[in-house]
Design a protein around this motif. Sequence first.
Motif, PDB file in Angstrom:
ATOM      1  N   VAL A  90       0.930  -1.087   0.121  1.00  9.73           N
ATOM      2  CA  VAL A  90       0.201   0.370   0.363  1.00  9.73           C
ATOM      3  C   VAL A  90       0.713   1.381   0.199  1.00  9.73           C
ATOM      4  O   VAL A  90       0.722   2.168  -0.996  1.00  9.73           O
ATOM      5  CB  VAL A  90      -1.109  -0.026   1.133  1.00  9.73           C
ATOM      6  CG1 VAL A  90      -1.461   1.355   1.747  1.00  9.73           C
ATOM      7  CG2 VAL A  90      -1.825  -0.619   0.906  1.00  9.73           C
ATOM      8  N   LEU A  91       1.744   1.092   0.423  1.00  9.40           N
ATOM      9  CA  LEU A  91       2.840   2.277   0.711  1.00  9.40           C
ATOM     10  C   LEU A  91       3.396   2.478  -0.707  1.00  9.40           C
ATOM     11  O   LEU A  91       3.542   3.860  -0.995  1.00  9.40           O
ATOM     12  CB  LEU A  91       3.889   1.993   1.901  1.00  9.40           C
ATOM     13  CG  LEU A  91       5.293   3.404   2.031  1.00  9.40           C
ATOM     14  CD1 LEU A  91       4.855   4.544   2.243  1.00  9.40           C
ATOM     15  CD2 LEU A  91       6.021   2.918   3.061  1.00  9.40           C
ATOM     16  N   ILE A  92       3.562   1.259  -0.807  1.00 11.87           N
ATOM     17  CA  ILE A  92       4.651   2.140  -2.509  1.00 11.87           C
ATOM     18  C   ILE A  92       3.328   2.360  -3.069  1.00 11.87           C
ATOM     19  O   ILE A  92       3.616   2.950  -4.448  1.00 11.87           O
ATOM     20  CB  ILE A  92       5.831   0.723  -2.789  1.00 11.87           C
ATOM     21  CG1 ILE A  92       6.588   0.947  -4.110  1.00 11.87           C
ATOM     22  CG2 ILE A  92       4.330  -0.059  -3.309  1.00 11.87           C
ATOM     23  CD1 ILE A  92       7.463   0.258  -3.731  1.00 11.87           C
ATOM     24  N   PHE A  93       1.996   1.952  -3.358  1.00 12.94           N
ATOM     25  CA  PHE A  93       1.496   2.573  -4.473  1.00 12.94           C
ATOM     26  C   PHE A  93       0.815   3.203  -4.185  1.00 12.94           C
ATOM     27  O   PHE A  93       0.423   4.703  -5.502  1.00 12.94           O
ATOM     28  CB  PHE A  93      -0.371   1.148  -4.399  1.00 12.94           C
ATOM     29  CG  PHE A  93      -1.332   1.463  -4.450  1.00 12.94           C
ATOM     30  CD1 PHE A  93      -0.651   0.845  -6.730  1.00 12.94           C
ATOM     31  CD2 PHE A  93      -2.073   1.680  -5.200  1.00 12.94           C
ATOM     32  CE1 PHE A  93      -1.526   0.657  -7.292  1.00 12.94           C
ATOM     33  CE2 PHE A  93      -3.177   2.554  -6.131  1.00 12.94           C
ATOM     34  CZ  PHE A  93      -3.139   1.857  -7.407  1.00 12.94           C
ATOM     35  N   ARG A  94       0.736   4.099  -2.890  1.00  6.71           N
ATOM     36  CA  ARG A  94      -0.080   5.264  -2.229  1.00  6.71           C
ATOM     37  C   ARG A  94       0.987   5.870  -3.175  1.00  6.71           C
ATOM     38  O   ARG A  94       0.537   7.838  -3.821  1.00  6.71           O
ATOM     39  CB  ARG A  94       0.021   5.651  -1.174  1.00  6.71           C
ATOM     40  CG  ARG A  94      -1.640   4.893  -0.794  1.00  6.71           C
ATOM     41  CD  ARG A  94      -1.722   4.823   0.433  1.00  6.71           C
ATOM     42  NE  ARG A  94      -2.514   6.759   0.799  1.00  6.71           N
ATOM     43  CZ  ARG A  94      -3.398   7.206   1.851  1.00  6.71           C
ATOM     44  NH1 ARG A  94      -3.610   6.753   2.255  1.00  6.71           N
ATOM     45  NH2 ARG A  94      -3.299   8.454   1.549  1.00  6.71           N
ATOM     46  N   SER A  95       2.231   6.025  -3.266  1.00  2.99           N
ATOM     47  CA  SER A  95       3.626   7.169  -3.392  1.00  2.99           C
ATOM     48  C   SER A  95       3.880   6.844  -4.602  1.00  2.99           C
ATOM     49  O   SER A  95       4.910   7.706  -5.430  1.00  2.99           O
ATOM     50  CB  SER A  95       4.813   6.554  -2.304  1.00  2.99           C
ATOM     51  OG  SER A  95       5.247   5.191  -2.398  1.00  2.99           O
ATOM     52  N   THR A  96       3.936   5.543  -5.470  1.00  4.43           N
ATOM     53  CA  THR A  96       4.752   5.876  -6.914  1.00  4.43           C
ATOM     54  C   THR A  96       3.402   5.389  -7.517  1.00  4.43           C
ATOM     55  O   THR A  96       3.485   4.889  -9.279  1.00  4.43           O
ATOM     56  CB  THR A  96       5.539   4.865  -7.204  1.00  4.43           C
ATOM     57  OG1 THR A  96       5.147   3.594  -6.463  1.00  4.43           O
ATOM     58  CG2 THR A  96       6.919   5.205  -6.085  1.00  4.43           C
ATOM     59  N   ARG A  97       1.991   4.788  -7.439  1.00  8.49           N
ATOM     60  CA  ARG A  97       1.304   4.292  -8.355  1.00  8.49           C
ATOM     61  C   ARG A  97       1.664   2.597  -8.982  1.00  8.49           C
ATOM     62  O   ARG A  97       0.829   2.877  -9.921  1.00  8.49           O
ATOM     63  CB  ARG A  97       0.727   5.077  -9.106  1.00  8.49           C
ATOM     64  CG  ARG A  97       0.337   6.587  -8.824  1.00  8.49           C
ATOM     65  CD  ARG A  97      -0.868   6.074  -7.399  1.00  8.49           C
ATOM     66  NE  ARG A  97      -2.471   5.648  -8.032  1.00  8.49           N
ATOM     67  CZ  ARG A  97      -3.417   5.548  -6.683  1.00  8.49           C
ATOM     68  NH1 ARG A  97      -3.126   5.559  -6.502  1.00  8.49           N
ATOM     69  NH2 ARG A  97      -4.334   5.334  -7.094  1.00  8.49           N
ATOM     70  N   ILE A  98       2.508   2.520  -7.958  1.00  6.79           N
ATOM     71  CA  ILE A  98       3.211   0.891  -8.866  1.00  6.79           C
ATOM     72  C   ILE A  98       2.809  -0.209  -7.541  1.00  6.79           C
ATOM     73  O   ILE A  98       2.940  -0.041  -6.983  1.00  6.79           O
ATOM     74  CB  ILE A  98       4.742   0.890  -9.208  1.00  6.79           C
ATOM     75  CG1 ILE A  98       5.039   2.342 -10.617  1.00  6.79           C
ATOM     76  CG2 ILE A  98       5.212  -0.043  -9.707  1.00  6.79           C
ATOM     77  CD1 ILE A  98       6.414   2.154 -10.241  1.00  6.79           C
TER      78      ILE A  98
END
Length: 292
Positions: free
Chosen positions: A26-34
Amino acid sequence: MQQLVNTALGGLTLGTVYAAFALALVLIFRSTRIVNFAQAPMAMITTFIALSIIDAGYSYWIGFAAALLAGLVLGAVIERVVIRPVEDKPDINAVILTLGLFITLHALAAVIFGNRFRSFPAPFGLRGLEVGGTTIRLTTSGIFTIVAVAVVLLLLVGLFRFTDIGLRMRASAYNPEVARLLGVRVGRMLTLGWALAAVVGSLSGLLIASGGLVHPGYMDSVVVYGFVAAVLGGLESPVGAVVGGLTLGLSLSFVSGYLGSELVALAALLILMLVLTLKPGGLFAVAAARRV
């Protein structure tokens, strides 16, 4: 009754582990959309770094801190060297690269650390707690796992809701062009997002390995269940990741305890299909999915 309690407590601990991995996604998706499918082998690498330090005679906590620091560096390096060249390309390019990283990091770990199973120490005891003369399925290490994930959740919620850095990270992920016009260092924010996600992933790797056996593929199954947990709660929500992880852990624990362990994977698939059918954005989605 005792079996019910022990099954629930086992599911709670298992769900907390899934929640830790889902938080990293979730953290990486929220900060990079990946969606980073290489999160598991990245965590595995840092866990082996911790194990090497511990085997060299240093304390568990020095290895623990070294693993988190290694995750921070590894996440930043991967973003700069591997992901940055495809930053302005379609998102699927970066996702494919993370799948390639999954295979590459596995191979590197096998070469550097070997393929044999190795014992990883636990920070605290692995004996069930005594309550009223009965041993329950909750250990001191399990309590540490629950507390660690709760602390990470609070820190992430605070980061994204109450800090300027969290706002800049989200702006960089959603609309980098506009963010640049507003003076945001988009490149630095994306690097920070990958680095922080790798730290959380490293924590999940350490919690999963605690008191068990590790090898280069020990986290492979967690990719599936952690991803289901993240989708169940919603890839946008840290709280949803924890709720999704706990829900999944409890559900699979009861399936394993009362129906048979061979049905666990099928149950996870059914849960994923049900959520994607009824609420594609996850249980904690705040906006309807856009159709192009």
